[in-house]
Write a protein that holds these residues in place. Structure first.
Motif, mmCIF file in Angstrom:
data_model
loop_
_atom_site.group_PDB
_atom_site.id
_atom_site.type_symbol
_atom_site.label_atom_id
_atom_site.label_comp_id
_atom_site.label_asym_id
_atom_site.label_seq_id
_atom_site.Cartn_x
_atom_site.Cartn_y
_atom_site.Cartn_z
ATOM 1 N N LYS A 1 0.854 -1.179 0.000
ATOM 2 C CA LYS A 1 0.000 0.000 0.000
ATOM 3 C C LYS A 1 0.893 1.232 0.000
ATOM 4 O O LYS A 1 1.885 1.291 0.726
ATOM 5 C CB LYS A 1 -0.920 0.010 1.221
ATOM 6 N N ILE A 2 0.544 2.225 -0.811
ATOM 7 C CA ILE A 2 1.374 3.407 -0.976
ATOM 8 C C ILE A 2 0.551 4.647 -0.646
ATOM 9 O O ILE A 2 -0.587 4.784 -1.107
ATOM 10 C CB ILE A 2 1.913 3.508 -2.417
ATOM 11 N N PRO A 3 1.073 5.579 0.169
ATOM 12 C CA PRO A 3 0.327 6.809 0.465
ATOM 13 C C PRO A 3 0.085 7.607 -0.811
ATOM 14 O O PRO A 3 0.945 7.671 -1.681
ATOM 15 C CB PRO A 3 1.246 7.563 1.434
ATOM 16 N N SER A 4 -1.096 8.201 -0.916
ATOM 17 C CA SER A 4 -1.492 8.822 -2.176
ATOM 18 C C SER A 4 -1.583 10.339 -2.124
ATOM 19 O O SER A 4 -2.017 10.968 -3.083
ATOM 20 C CB SER A 4 -2.851 8.260 -2.619
ATOM 21 N N TYR A 5 -1.165 10.945 -1.006
ATOM 22 C CA TYR A 5 -1.244 12.400 -0.875
ATOM 23 C C TYR A 5 0.125 13.006 -0.600
ATOM 24 O O TYR A 5 0.994 12.370 0.000
ATOM 25 C CB TYR A 5 -2.186 12.790 0.268
ATOM 26 N N SER A 6 0.296 14.262 -1.017
ATOM 27 C CA SER A 6 1.505 15.010 -0.684
ATOM 28 C C SER A 6 1.100 16.346 -0.074
ATOM 29 O O SER A 6 0.061 16.928 -0.436
ATOM 30 C CB SER A 6 2.379 15.225 -1.924
ATOM 31 N N PHE A 7 1.887 16.828 0.833
ATOM 32 C CA PHE A 7 1.659 18.089 1.533
ATOM 33 C C PHE A 7 2.096 19.237 0.628
ATOM 34 O O PHE A 7 3.218 19.235 0.128
ATOM 35 C CB PHE A 7 2.468 18.070 2.831
ATOM 36 N N SER B 1 -8.701 28.850 8.286
ATOM 37 C CA SER B 1 -8.083 29.543 9.412
ATOM 38 C C SER B 1 -6.568 29.486 9.300
ATOM 39 O O SER B 1 -6.010 28.607 8.631
ATOM 40 C CB SER B 1 -8.520 28.911 10.739
ATOM 41 N N VAL B 2 -5.921 30.411 9.978
ATOM 42 C CA VAL B 2 -4.457 30.404 10.032
ATOM 43 C C VAL B 2 -3.990 29.073 10.609
ATOM 44 O O VAL B 2 -4.501 28.612 11.638
ATOM 45 C CB VAL B 2 -3.944 31.562 10.899
ATOM 46 N N GLY B 3 -3.036 28.436 9.942
ATOM 47 C CA GLY B 3 -2.536 27.147 10.410
ATOM 48 C C GLY B 3 -3.175 25.953 9.750
ATOM 49 O O GLY B 3 -2.710 24.825 9.935
ATOM 50 N N ASP B 4 -4.253 26.160 8.988
ATOM 51 C CA ASP B 4 -4.824 25.048 8.232
ATOM 52 C C ASP B 4 -3.822 24.571 7.195
ATOM 53 O O ASP B 4 -3.018 25.357 6.672
ATOM 54 C CB ASP B 4 -6.122 25.468 7.539
ATOM 55 N N MET B 5 -3.842 23.286 6.885
ATOM 56 C CA MET B 5 -2.893 22.676 5.953
ATOM 57 C C MET B 5 -3.584 22.298 4.647
ATOM 58 O O MET B 5 -4.814 22.143 4.595
ATOM 59 C CB MET B 5 -2.283 21.412 6.581
ATOM 60 N N ILE B 6 -2.767 22.138 3.595
ATOM 61 C CA ILE B 6 -3.297 21.785 2.277
ATOM 62 C C ILE B 6 -2.492 20.607 1.733
ATOM 63 O O ILE B 6 -1.256 20.578 1.835
ATOM 64 C CB ILE B 6 -3.177 22.958 1.288
ATOM 65 N N ARG B 7 -3.196 19.640 1.180
ATOM 66 C CA ARG B 7 -2.538 18.494 0.538
ATOM 67 C C ARG B 7 -3.227 18.215 -0.786
ATOM 68 O O ARG B 7 -4.315 18.710 -1.057
ATOM 69 C CB ARG B 7 -2.599 17.260 1.444
ATOM 70 N N LYS B 8 -2.572 17.413 -1.609
ATOM 71 C CA LYS B 8 -3.204 17.006 -2.870
ATOM 72 C C LYS B 8 -2.857 15.542 -3.150
ATOM 73 O O LYS B 8 -1.874 15.013 -2.620
ATOM 74 C CB LYS B 8 -2.735 17.875 -4.039
ATOM 75 N N LYS B 9 -3.685 14.930 -3.983
ATOM 76 C CA LYS B 9 -3.398 13.569 -4.386
ATOM 77 C C LYS B 9 -2.190 13.556 -5.305
ATOM 78 O O LYS B 9 -2.024 14.435 -6.140
ATOM 79 C CB LYS B 9 -4.590 12.952 -5.101
ATOM 80 N N LYS B 10 -1.326 12.557 -5.115
ATOM 81 C CA LYS B 10 -0.146 12.455 -5.951
ATOM 82 C C LYS B 10 -0.533 12.069 -7.372
ATOM 83 O O LYS B 10 -1.435 11.266 -7.564
ATOM 84 C CB LYS B 10 0.822 11.410 -5.368
#
Length: 414
Positions: A327-333, A405-414
């Protein structure tokens, strides 16, 4: 007479913090406490270890948010390594560190004698695996014992029934192939002392088996096996998200997350998930269920496959990493929110990895808030429209479909 219900104690969610930034993010995302390293006496020489000034700032931030800060000083000392330790521990006490995590008896004694008032927790490096050991360290004045990672759930249940010393247990993160992390592979293979902070993670290397004829060239024997990588010392990671009730009911006081060298993406995600799970259980234990979205969320940052370690059985070859990944992680920060304008619904974002117009991205924040959207347009810091964000740490703006909000994070599918 009715049945007396057992009073459940809310466990502490304890997150790793390799840097001051990670400390603040871990607490922002729900950690009740963090553990850090100083410039000496720890086992992560390559982590972003804290100066005394950074510790002071971290402690002030933690206190403001009702959290605690522990310092790992868990190295195995050789002659003269302990020099200066008394002053080091006094500085930690005076800064306001809540406890120090130690494995070496010499450092424990120095801390107790030279920095009275600074609580001591026994490190997992000391391999505490039974009630008698926990009682021994309690009688020596220690408040908490971090259990060996080889302890089973049934053994934890027995320990809690026979001792009131605080129990801390690892519930997520990397597993060491050696017993409680006491390993000398790194010493032999790279002359870096694993037990004094220099581990080169030899167990994560790829290995092969060779035949070496006398006066001839060596050749691999791998072809005789079915797998491309038949030899492994690399363990999968641990995840106990599906067993929160068992951990709480069996008396674990602190849920420890491994990973002081992991990213802010990892720290924020894992702290967020376990805090959500603990809150859910404590609010309604009888109707608690482990949500699939929590499991899915952890897989967005998993770097290796996951298992339950030693909690329910001795790990087999299925808990080793070799051959093709299952199994391979599918998201990147890709970024973090710096500010948000409610009137224009525009977010200012700092880029952490490349993304472009047309990408499907996901925002997430503390309290397990999530939403997805497509990047339709974005602007650089000069207000010019751009179709991609390729430069590390560049600041840009973009419209968002929901408030952030300030500090929220964003990721996307690889």
């Amino acid at each position: 007479m009715g049945i007396v219900k057992k009073q459940l104690k809310r466990p502490e969610v304890l997150a790793p913090a390799g840097t001051l930034e990670k400390l603040k993010i871990a607490i922002h995302y729900g950690a009740d406490a963090v553990y850090i390293g100083g410039d000496a006496y720890g086992l992560r020489s390559r982590a972003g270890n804290f100066s005394f000034e950074e510790m002071s700032e971290g402690v002030a931030f933690a206190k403001k948010h009702g959290a605690k800060v522990y310092v790992a000083a868990n190295m195995v000392t050789h002659e003269h390594d302990e020099e200066g330790a008394g002053e080091f521990f006094r500085r930690l006490r005076d800064i306001g560190i809540n406890a120090v995590i130690i494995s070496d008896p010499a450092l424990i004694e120095i801390c107790a004698m030279d920095a009275p008032g600074l609580p001591i927790h026994l490190s997992t490096q000391s391999s505490a695996t039974n009630v008698e050991t926990l009682e021994f360290w309690k009688n020596e004045g220690l408040e908490r014992v971090v259990l060996a990672r080889e302890v089973s759930m049934e053994e934890i249940k027995t320990m809690r029934a026979h001792t009131d010393v605080e129990i801390e247990a690892f519930i997520h993160g990397a597993m060491c192939i050696s017993y409680s992390g006491r390993c000398t592979l790194s010493n032999h293979m790279s002359k870096r002392d694993a037990n004094r902070g220099g581990c080169c993670q030899s167990c994560r290397w790829k290995y092969d088996l060779y035949e070496v004829p006398f006066a001839g060239k060596r050749h691999s024997l791998t072809d005789e096996f079915d797998k491309d990588e038949p030899f492994s010392m690399s363990a999968v990671d641990m995840s106990m998200i599906e067993y929160i009730p068992e951990l709480i009911e069996n008396g674990v006081d602190s849920f420890k997350i491994e990973g002081r060298m992991k990213s802010i993406h990892y720290v924020s995600t894992v702290a967020n998930v376990y805090k959500a799970a603990v809150n859910s259980y404590m609010e309604d234990p009888e109707n608690y269920i482990c949500k699939q979205e929590w499991i899915d969320e952890l897989w967005k940052v998993a770097q290796r496959e996951l298992s339950t370690g030693f909690y329910f059985s001795t790990p087999s070859e299925n808990e080793q990493l070799f051959g093709e990944r299952r199994k391979i992680p599918s998201y990147s920060f890709i970024g973090e929110v710096l500010s948000y304008d409610e009137k224009t619904k525009i977010a200012t974002v700092r880029q952490r990895n490349h993304f472009s117009v047309g990408d499907d991205i996901e925002f997430y924040g503390p309290g397990f808030q999530h939403f997805e959207q497509t990047v339709d347009v974005m602007w650089n810091d000069e207000g010019e429209s751009i179709d991609r964000a390729p430069n590390p740490m560049m600041v840009l703006t973009m419209p968002v479909v929901q408030p952030v909000s300030v500090g929220d994070m964003i990721r996307k599918k690889k």
